[in-house]
Every structure is written in structure tokens, then in C-alpha cells.
Write an enzyme that holds these catalytic residues in place. Structure first.
Site, PDB file in Angstrom:
ATOM      1  N   LYS A   1      -6.508   1.814   0.767  1.00  0.00           N
ATOM      2  CA  LYS A   1      -6.361   1.067  -0.559  1.00  0.00           C
ATOM      3  C   LYS A   1      -7.363  -0.976  -0.306  1.00  0.00           C
ATOM      4  O   LYS A   1      -8.038  -1.168  -0.470  1.00  0.00           O
ATOM      5  CB  LYS A   1      -5.581   0.199  -0.594  1.00  0.00           C
TER       6      LYS A   1
ATOM      7  N   ASP B   1       3.083  -4.374  -5.174  1.00  0.00           N
ATOM      8  CA  ASP B   1       4.389  -4.875  -4.394  1.00  0.00           C
ATOM      9  C   ASP B   1       4.687  -6.173  -2.989  1.00  0.00           C
ATOM     10  O   ASP B   1       5.386  -6.209  -3.119  1.00  0.00           O
ATOM     11  CB  ASP B   1       5.072  -3.649  -4.842  1.00  0.00           C
TER      12      ASP B   1
ATOM     13  N   ASP C   1      -2.209  -2.356  -8.312  1.00  0.00           N
ATOM     14  CA  ASP C   1      -1.602  -1.653  -8.095  1.00  0.00           C
ATOM     15  C   ASP C   1      -0.836  -0.643  -8.829  1.00  0.00           C
ATOM     16  O   ASP C   1      -0.501  -1.435 -10.005  1.00  0.00           O
ATOM     17  CB  ASP C   1      -0.700  -2.289  -6.882  1.00  0.00           C
TER      18      ASP C   1
END
Length: 660
Positions: A526, A545, A348
Site C-alpha cells: 500500500k 483504519d 482504504d
């Protein structure tokens, strides 16, 4: 302390006690044994009934010293899974029963001294084994010890009272003096100090923290007294979560462990069959029963799959403990083992490869205004704003050690910028749209001055005149470049997912030399991108995250949550990297490979050792006058166990090499 850890501790003490008692009793057994006396040429110690004394002492050694193995055989047979305890128990039982029968009238020779020394060596081997297991799991105990016993609680009247840490409650405030450990997770409410988190997150450099910053229980306060409001207590604290994660990982089975267990079972059957064949073969060749029994006992002892039983568990315990001490938390052993075969890693962008914070990357100033002064004036005004762009301008000035000045009469220009006065100078930090609306022309084109990709431009006006421009961007972490380079050197494709526009994504991808990138990807899209990379035939890891990346982390073959800080309870991640450093991704992959290598090395040694040990114990070199006694066989078997244990402990050195 976990129940398993406490159990290991009791077993260490038990084996030590049994070893000491049995060793003491072995001394008179050796002295009174006819074979030993014959070797030493001393017959005067023999007296009427001396063999009965030896029988009595050996009985104590057999039942007291041999109890762990006899009870272990019972458990193994009840579970229909004979193993090392069965082999040892059968060996010492055969030796004891045969020798006792000889003392009571059966024709033959006793070898009580072999029985006693065999029990001594096996007890010593298990004592060493359990100490190794304790050592490998010691990280958990050390983590628990990080929490201090007492805390300085601030009372409602402002006084300070020392109370036990386990009595702390959330929202209470404590004082932490220089050099003291922070009693629990919380937030600094007063003071500023450097916090040493090395023993917790592996971050070697103390971190400067002030009001509003989070602190972790167990970390060490630096040079100044601070006040901390307690936010988490008990099982909710960072250390408690880490201890639980590591304990679960250590107690989980590795796929390689399943292979080792099957091999140990097969080896046990081979040992029992080989022992029986050895006994019958020597007896059929005309040798006495005592010789055949001694050969059979030696075969069973030397073939004992002790090392095989330790080969994998010790490596698992070491790798998870080492990882936790360095801020790498393994939640899923199977996924951790898959890491060595990864083909691609998807990162990411925001907060992972970049800091997730704006900062000034470029400054352009007209010839009559120094660039440093331009940034100083802009940051002095923006220091009064909470807008992300404003914070980025201030951050850019502080990163360059530019001192700010006092600004006044600040006001925001909605959607366009901010205005304020510094020493009666009208300072405006505005967007290109503001210039267009106000019809202000510039003598320069900021777009021509900067590499625009992924950057935001703001203009600086002094008394209404454009005097320069600033370019801001989400700053790429310094360690991101090294992390990508390391992974590519390992033959792993590096990719990026981001919700930012294509120009921003392209800029970051080119800066880091990524193999591919996906821009303008919504959080719920995603996971589909991860599946797309997997469909290309790549074993794929996702690094994010752990919040909006949760679906992608769960979809990937290996989900890595990075920068979790004090929130380590991320259910969708297989591995949690506590620090905000993508470098740790390459470290965990390297450690996975090193761990697997250690497992294989131990398996090869533990099984290969038996290839020559069994024939040697059976007596194939009898023609060369080379025979092994049961005690020597036990020494060789114990030595193989020690070698496996030492090899597992060497994994800590591999971790140091991986991190450099």
C-alpha cells in the site's frame, strides 16, 4: 488539569487583581493631576505637596501594576528577543522617570495620569487576552469534567459499593444507572441501553449498545441499567488519550506562528526606533521635551505587537479544541496545515468506504415463494452460524425488519453452506459449488438475475428444491457517497486501495464515482501505491483504519486514521477521526482551510493596523489638531488585540458550516 492551563488561570487572577488595585489608585491620580483639573476648570483640589501625593500613588501603580511588563522585559532581553513586554515597559518607564524628575525639580510638565491610565488599560488588555486563551483551551477542562467522581463497584458477594473513580482497576465490574456517566472505558456484560457519546466523539445520535459492546468513559447511559467490565483506567482511557493529543497539538508551533514571531520581533525594533526618531524630531522642531516624550510613548504603545502575538496561538487553540469536541483529533499541526493544499485522497476500502460487513443486497425468489419468506427462512437457519456469509444473511433480514423463526437440527456443510429445519421444512443455504456437486439444476440463473460485480451468491433450497438466491456484498457506507462528492467538489481526486479482486474494486469505484482505484494490493504494497500517486505530482492523503494501513499512513503527506473508536493512540496517523464516517475527511480538510484563513486574517489585521497607527501616534496630523495620548494609543492597541481574539473564536462558526 495541565500545568500550562493552571498557569494561565493564575495569570488571569493576577492581572485582574493588579488591574483593580491600579484602577482604584488611578482615581485620585486623575483628580490631583494639574492637566485634568485645568480641563475641568477646578483648581480648589490643589494643595501644598499634592504633586508628591500623585508621585507616591503613581510609584505604586508603576511598580505594582507595571510589574508584569517590567519582569517581562527582563525575560525578553535575557533571551535576546525583545517584544511587546519590552515596548510597554520602556513606555511606562520613560513616562514615570520623566514625570518624577519634573516633580523633583526638572522643568517641564508631568503626565502621571497618562502613565496610570496606560498601565490600567494594558492590564485590562492582558486580562482579556488571558481569558481568551483560557476560553480557547477550555475544551480540555470540559473533557476532563466528563468523568464522574464515583463509580458503583460490584463486590464479590454481589453488593454495590460507591468508590472514587480513580480507584477503579481493570476487570472490575460496575453498575451504571440510567442518566449516569460511564466511569471508565469498558465492555457491557449485562443489559442493553442507548449510549450518548455526543460530548466525546461528536456523534449526536445515541448509540444502541448491548452485551459485548465497548463503551467510553464519560459517555452517558440512556434508559436502562447496565453492567460494565472495566477494560482501561487512568492514562490508558480514551479521554486521557484525547486530552494528551489535544494538549500536544495546542502547544506545538505552527509554521505560520514562526512567521508571526519574526514579524513581532521586527515590529518591536521598528517601534523602538520610531519612538526614538519621534522624540528627537519633535524636540528638534522646537517642541518641549514633555511633548516629544508623550509622542514617543504613544508610538511605542500603539505599535506594540500584542495582536500579532495572539494572532496564531488563539487560532491553533481554537481549531484543536473544536476538532477534539467533534471527534477529529489533530496529532500533527504541520500536516494539518498541509491539508488545505491536498490534491488527492486515497481511501482504504474495507471498513473505510465500506462497512467491512456482508449484507444482502438482492433477493431473487421463484414465483411460488415470496422473496420476504425466502429471506426469512434462510436467515432463521443462518442465525445459528457464525460464518461471515451467515452473519450477512441474518443482517440483511434484520435490516428489512423481517422476524426470524426458530430453527433446529442445524448443521454446517463444510465449505458449501448450512442446513437446518424450520417447522419441519428442510432449509439449505448453499454455494453454487454445492449445486454442481449434488447435480442439482435450477430453472433460473442467479448470475443473470443480479449485477454480479463484487457480490457473493448463495442459493436457498426448500426440501431439496432451489427456490431462489441471495446476493451479498460488503455494504458501501451511506456517507461514503456524500464524502466523495464533497471532496470532488473541492477539486480533490478520490482514489481507493483494496486487497479485493478487480471486479469488487471496480464495482465500488463505479458506485462512488472514484477517479481511480488499486485492486489486489497486499498490505505491504500500500505504501508503494501512495508513492505512485505522489509521483504524479499530487499532495496526497491516505485514509485507513490505522492497523494494516500504518505504512501507507506514514508515507502519505497526510495520514488520516478513520474509525479509531476508543483506540486513539495511532502513532502513524497525523489526524485521527474517531467516528466511522468518511464524511469527516472533508470536514477536517475544510477546517484546515478555515483555520489557515483565520491565521492570515489575524496576521493581516495585526500588521496592517500598524501601517496607519504608527504615523498617527507620531503626530503626523498635528497640523489638524489630531493628537493621540498614550492612553488612547493603548485603547486602540487593546482593541486590535480584542478583534484578533474575537476573530479566532469565530472559528467555531466555521466548523458548524463545514459539517453541514
Amino acid at each position: 488539569m495541565s500545568k500550562q492551563h493552571e498557569h494561565h488561570k493564575k495569570m488571569v487572577a493576577d492581572f485582574r487583581r493588579r488591574f483593580i488595585v491600579s484602577s482604584i489608585l488611578t482615581v485620585p491620580i486623575l483628580i490631583l493631576s494639574p492637566t485634568i483639573q485645568q480641563w475641568l476648570g477646578i483648581q480648589f483640589l490643589t494643595f501644598a505637596g499634592s504633586l508628591y501625593v500623585v508621585l507616591l500613588l503613581s510609584t505604586v501603580v508603576y511598580f505594582y501594576g507595571g510589574y508584569p511588563f517590567l519582569s517581562g522585559m527582563k525575560d525578553e532581553l535575557e533571551s535576546k528577543n525583545p517584544g511587546m513586554m519590552t515596548l510597554i515597559a520602556v513606555a511606562i518607564t520613560v513616562a514615570y522617570v520623566y514625570s518624577s524628575a519634573v516633580v523633583l525639580g526638572l522643568e517641564g510638565s508631568v503626565f502621571f495620569w497618562e502613565l496610570a491610565t496606560l498601565v490600567d488599560i494594558m492590564l485590562a488588555g492582558h486580562w482579556i487576552e488571558m481569558r481568551s486563551v483560557m476560553g480557547a483551551s477550555k475544551a480540555l477542562e470540559e473533557l476532563v469534567k466528563l468523568i464522574p467522581a464515583t463509580a458503583h463497584l460490584v463486590q464479590s458477594d454481589g453488593s454495590i459499593e460507591d468508590i472514587p473513580v480513580d480507584e477503579l482497576e481493570t476487570e472490575q465490574e460496575v453498575v451504571v444507572k440510567p442518566g449516569e456517566k460511564i466511569p471508565s472505558d469498558g465492555e457491557i456484560t449485562e443489559g442493553k441501553s442507548s449510549i450518548n457519546e455526543a460530548m466525546i466523539t461528536g456523534e449526536s445520535t445515541p448509540v444502541e449498545k448491548g452485551v459485548g459492546d465497548e463503551v467510553i468513559g464519560g459517555s452517558i447511559n440512556g434508559e436502562s441499567t447496565i453492567r460494565v467490565e472495566i477494560k482501561k483506567v487512568g492514562e490508558d482511557t480514551y479521554l486521557s488519550q484525547v486530552v494528551e493529543i489535544v494538549r500536544e497539538a495546542q502547544e506545538s508551533k505552527s509554521k505560520t506562528q514562526d512567521l508571526a514571531n519574526r514579524a513581532a520581533f521586527i515590529l518591536t525594533i521598528i517601534a523602538l526606533v520610531s519612538g526614538s526618531i519621534t522624540l528627537s524630531t519633535w524636540y528638534a522642531l522646537g517642541f518641549d521635551l514633555q511633548f516629544g516624550i508623550e509622542r514617543a510613548v504613544t508610538v511605542m504603545v500603539i505599535t506594540c505587537p500584542h495582536a500579532l502575538g495572539l494572532a496564531i496561538p488563539l487560532v491553533v487553540a481554537m481549531s484543536t479544541s473544536i476538532s477534539a469536541q467533534n471527534g477529529l483529533l489533530v496529532r500533527n499541526r504541520a500536516a494539518f496545515e498541509r491539508a488545505r493544499d491536498l490534491d488527492a485522497v486515497i481511501f482504504d476500502k474495507t471498513g473505510t468506504l465500506t462497512e467491512g460487513k456482508f449484507s444482502v443486497t438482492d433477493v431473487f425468489a421463484t414465483s411460488d415463494t415470496p422473496s420476504e419468506e425466502l429471506l426469512r427462512l434462510a436467515a432463521s437457519v443462518e442465525n445459528l452460524s457464525e460464518h461471515p456469509i451467515a452473519l450477512g444473511v441474518v443482517r440483511g433480514a434484520r435490516e428489512r425488519d423481517i422476524a426470524l423463526r426458530e430453527a433446529h437440527d442445524f448443521s454446517a456443510i463444510p465449505g458449501k453452506g448450512a442446513v437446518g429445519y424450520v417447522n419441519d421444512l428442510d432449509v439449505r443455504v448453499v454455494s453454487p459449488g454445492y449445486l454442481r456437486e449434488e447435480g442439482i439444476d435450477t430453472d433460473f440463473d442467479a448470475a443473470e438475475q443480479f449485477d454480479m460485480r463484487g457480490k457473493t451468491i448463495v442459493y436457498v433450497l426448500l426440501d431439496g428444491e432451489p427456490k431462489g438466491a441471495l446476493a451479498l456484498a460488503d455494504v458501501i457506507r451511506d456517507e461514503s457517497r456524500d464524502a466523495i462528492a464533497r471532496l470532488k467538489d473541492m477539486g480533490i481526486k478520490c482514489m481507493m486501495l483494496t486487497g479485493d479482486n478487480k471486479s469488487v474494486a471496480q464495482w465500488v469505484a463505479e458506485e462512488l464515482d472514484l477517479d481511480d482505484y488499486f485492486a489486489e494490493v497486499l498490505p505491504d504494497e500500500k505504501a508503494a501505491k501512495v508513492e505512485e500517486v505522489q509521483a504524479r505530482g499530487n499532495l496526497t492523503a491516505m485514509v485507513g483504519d490505522g492497523v494494516n494501513d500504518a505504512p501507507a499512513l506514514a508515507t502519505a503527506d497526510l495520514g488520516i486514521a478513520i474509525g479509531a473508536g476508543t483506540d486513539v493512540a495511532i502513532e502513524t496517523a497525523d489526524i485521527v477521526l474517531v467516528r466511522n464516517s468518511p464524511l469527516d475527511v472533508s470536514v477536517i480538510l475544510t477546517l484546515s482551510q478555515k483555520t489557515y484563513d483565520k491565521m492570515l486574517q489575524n496576521l493581516v489585521w495585526a500588521t496592517g493596523y500598524n501601517a496607519f497607527a504608527i504615523p498617527l501616534a507620531a503626530g503626523v496630523l498635528y497640523w489638524a489638531n489630531i493628537l493621540l495620548s498614550p492612553a488612547v494609543g493603548a485603547i486602540l492597541m487593546s482593541l486590535s488585540t480584542v478583534i484578533v481574539a474575537i476573530n479566532a473564536r469565530l472559528l467555531s462558526l466555521e466548523r458548524e458550516r463545514a459539517s453541514t
